[in-house]
Design a protein around this motif. Structure first.
Motif, PDB file in Angstrom:
ATOM      1  N   GLU A  11       0.830  -1.205   0.000  1.00 19.86           N
ATOM      2  CA  GLU A  11       0.000   0.000   0.000  1.00 19.86           C
ATOM      3  C   GLU A  11       0.863   1.253   0.000  1.00 19.86           C
ATOM      4  O   GLU A  11       0.549   2.253  -0.661  1.00 19.86           O
ATOM      5  N   SER A  12       1.988   1.169   0.722  1.00 21.81           N
ATOM      6  CA  SER A  12       2.874   2.332   0.819  1.00 21.81           C
ATOM      7  C   SER A  12       3.559   2.669  -0.507  1.00 21.81           C
ATOM      8  O   SER A  12       4.101   3.764  -0.665  1.00 21.81           O
ATOM      9  N   GLU A  13       3.534   1.742  -1.464  1.00 18.95           N
ATOM     10  CA  GLU A  13       4.167   1.976  -2.764  1.00 18.95           C
ATOM     11  C   GLU A  13       3.227   2.598  -3.786  1.00 18.95           C
ATOM     12  O   GLU A  13       3.666   3.053  -4.853  1.00 18.95           O
ATOM     13  N   GLY A  59       1.380   5.344  -3.772  1.00 15.64           N
ATOM     14  CA  GLY A  59       1.567   6.780  -4.006  1.00 15.64           C
ATOM     15  C   GLY A  59       2.730   7.062  -4.941  1.00 15.64           C
ATOM     16  O   GLY A  59       2.571   7.742  -5.972  1.00 15.64           O
ATOM     17  N   PRO A  60       3.937   6.550  -4.601  1.00 15.83           N
ATOM     18  CA  PRO A  60       5.070   6.765  -5.505  1.00 15.83           C
ATOM     19  C   PRO A  60       4.827   6.197  -6.899  1.00 15.83           C
ATOM     20  O   PRO A  60       5.264   6.794  -7.893  1.00 15.83           O
ATOM     21  N   LYS A 103       1.978   6.051  -8.564  1.00 15.78           N
ATOM     22  CA  LYS A 103       1.092   6.945  -9.320  1.00 15.78           C
ATOM     23  C   LYS A 103       1.809   8.225  -9.731  1.00 15.78           C
ATOM     24  O   LYS A 103       1.526   8.803 -10.778  1.00 15.78           O
ATOM     25  N   ARG A 104       2.770   8.662  -8.914  1.00 10.96           N
ATOM     26  CA  ARG A 104       3.493   9.888  -9.225  1.00 10.96           C
ATOM     27  C   ARG A 104       4.615   9.675 -10.224  1.00 10.96           C
ATOM     28  O   ARG A 104       4.912  10.558 -11.047  1.00 10.96           O
ATOM     29  N   TYR A 133      -3.884  -1.243 -11.392  1.00 12.54           N
ATOM     30  CA  TYR A 133      -3.625  -0.012 -10.644  1.00 12.54           C
ATOM     31  C   TYR A 133      -4.003   1.246 -11.444  1.00 12.54           C
ATOM     32  O   TYR A 133      -4.086   2.329 -10.889  1.00 12.54           O
ATOM     33  N   GLU A 167      -7.101   3.177 -10.354  1.00  8.13           N
ATOM     34  CA  GLU A 167      -6.873   3.939  -9.121  1.00  8.13           C
ATOM     35  C   GLU A 167      -6.205   5.274  -9.458  1.00  8.13           C
ATOM     36  O   GLU A 167      -6.541   6.303  -8.878  1.00  8.13           O
ATOM     37  N   LYS A 168      -5.288   5.266 -10.442  1.00  5.29           N
ATOM     38  CA  LYS A 168      -4.595   6.512 -10.819  1.00  5.29           C
ATOM     39  C   LYS A 168      -5.567   7.515 -11.444  1.00  5.29           C
ATOM     40  O   LYS A 168      -5.536   8.700 -11.149  1.00  5.29           O
ATOM     41  N   THR A 196      -7.708   9.358  -8.958  1.00  3.74           N
ATOM     42  CA  THR A 196      -7.027  10.373  -8.145  1.00  3.74           C
ATOM     43  C   THR A 196      -6.465  11.505  -8.993  1.00  3.74           C
ATOM     44  O   THR A 196      -5.856  12.437  -8.468  1.00  3.74           O
TER      45      THR A 196
END
Length: 481
Positions: free
Chosen positions: A456-458, A460-461, A463-464, A473, A476-477, A480
């Motif tokens: 889960e912590s990965e 964010g990075p 998507k950026r 995935y 999800e991108k 957001t």
């Protein structure tokens, strides 16, 4: 080939009930200085009780017409709680036990030797008698032992039951885990069993020993370990009178070794103290008499020091206790390790055995630690938990041992490395031990299970930073964006 009917019956046994006089004792009458009646018991039968409990999960009970205090003391020593004294009607007691413990008659064996045992032997799943039982009892018994009463007949039956139960079990697997009587477990998949080796670093002072236990608990060690010797046996005669400067003045070497040994009172205090604090404790025994001494306590295992790996009488005495055995392999050849392991397996193929890699240098240089031996031992002895007993000065190498597969580790432990004594310099102080325990548990957590996953912590990075995102995935991108 089909199993014999007798073997099938033995496999079903969950409880062994026995008469006392003429079975657990030799039937003789002995008197103490005050005229009290005493009983003579055979140590082999006592070991049979412990081994049967440990290796077959079968408990023992006594049904006897005897009222001797000696029988009560013997039952206490062997932790036999199913004790019935002064019994007039054995079949009635037998049936009450079955009802209370929810057992079937075929799940109980009974050993008797005289006419008052006839009816209860007929009720039991297996009737057994010693070699010197009366002829009528031999005629109705399913098993007539080769040993006489009070001279090993109970042990003989115990070994039959153990063999039958173990033949019904699978052999060791590569994930073998040893469960200790303390509730802790040692083996793959379990938290590393971390031992603070106090050894003789208490310098013969009980208060220092208690402080060391306190610090081991604070460091979150799993166990503390001491050493137990009989100085008159372990110290060579030609060294007895060598003079040595000690905290007690200039005294002979044998007197120095006596000063550093704890007796029954000290170990009773240690036993109670460790139980109160919730930490395991056990010892390395250095001679047979030391094992006899330690059997006063219900410790979870025995450690065999590297120096004792070739002491087969000592190993055999430990095996008779039925407690898990941890072998240390410093200063040993492959052949010596094999011989020790073979001795254990000849005694019992499924004996709870652990092997510790070690190099017996104090302190040990990093280039002589040879940590890959942990993997070598694991490959050579599948199903046997492998560990590490270290004598180096640093901590990183002990942590590394866990990454290489050590399921238990042991390091010498001291309050201060500058204290007087032979083992303090190669020991770890409390703060260092705390760091080592913390790092070991961090490594265990960080090792993971080897299955690749996206955490889960990965997300964010991902998507950026990632241009092409996998379909699962991508949605999800877009949400957001």
């Amino acid at each position: 080939m089909m199993k014999s009917i007798l073997t099938q019956k033995l496999e079903r046994i969950k409880l062994v009930l026995t008469d006392c006089d003429g079975v657990l004792t030799d039937g003789g009458v002995y008197y103490g200085v005050n005229g009290e009646e005493l009983k003579k018991f055979d140590i082999r039968d006592g070991m049979g009780v412990e081994r049967m409990r440990n290796f077959a999960g079968v408990d023992t009970g006594i049904i006897t017409g005897e009222l001797s205090p000696s029988v009560i003391k013997r039952a206490e020593k062997l932790k036999i709680t199913e004790l019935h004294l002064g019994v007039k009607d054995k079949p009635v007691v037998f049936k009450e036990i079955l009802s209370r413990l929810n057992l079937k008659a075929e799940e109980v064996a009974y050993i008797g030797d005289d006419t008052n045992d006839v009816e209860v032997m007929k009720l039991a799943g297996i009737g057994v008698c010693p070699a010197n039982a009366i002829s009528f009892i031999k005629d109705i018994a399913d098993i007539v032992c080769e040993a006489e009463g009070g001279k090993g007949c109970f042990r003989e039956l115990a070994e039959m039951i153990i063999a039958s139960h173990q033949s019904a079990k699978s052999k060791f697997t590569a994930t073998e885990v040893i469960a200790l009587n303390s509730g802790n477990k040692i083996g793959p998949g379990e938290p590393c069993y971390i031992i603070a080796e106090i050894g003789i670093n208490h310098n013969g002072d009980l208060e220092i020993a208690k402080k060391l236990i306190d610090e081991a608990v604070a460091a979150k060690a799993t166990a503390v370990k001491f050493q137990k010797r009989t100085p008159e046996i372990c110290v060579p005669k030609d060294q007895w009178e060598i003079m040595r400067d000690t905290p007690w003045g200039r005294i002979s070497y044998i007197d120095y070794k006596r000063k550093t040994e704890f007796g029954i009172a000290e170990y009773a205090t240690i036993d109670q103290y460790c139980k109160k604090l919730g930490i395991d404790w056990f010892v390395s025994t250095w001679d047979v008499e030391a094992v006899d001494f330690m059997e006063h306590f219900d410790t979870p295992l025995y450690k065999l020091a590297s120096a004792s790996l070739t002491d087969f009488p000592l190993i055999k005495r430990i095996l008779l206790t039925g407690k898990p055995l941890m072998l240390s392999t410093g200063m040993s050849t492959n052949k010596e390790i094999e011989d020790a392991v073979n001795l254990v397996r000849e005694f019992d193929e499924n004996y709870p055995l652990m092997i510790a890699h070690s190099t017996s240098a104090y302190p040990c240089k990093p280039e002589e630690l040879n940590l890959k031996m942990i993997q070598t031992l694991g490959n050579k002895y599948p199903g046997v938990p492998i560990g590490y007993s270290g004598h180096e000065t640093g901590l990183a190498t002990t942590v590394a041992a866990v990454t290489l597969g050590a399921t238990f580790v042991e390091r010498h432990f001291t309050l201060d490395r500058a204290m007087w004594g032979s083992d303090h310099a190669a020991s770890v102080e409390p703060q260092g031990f705390q760091r080592m325990v913390r790092d070991i548990h961090d490594v265990e957590i960080a090792t993971g299970d080897g299955i690749k996953r996206v955490y889960e912590s990965e997300l964010g990075p991902m998507k950026r930073l990632r241009v092409n995102i996998s379909p699962e995935y991508k949605e999800e991108k877009e949400k957001t964006a």
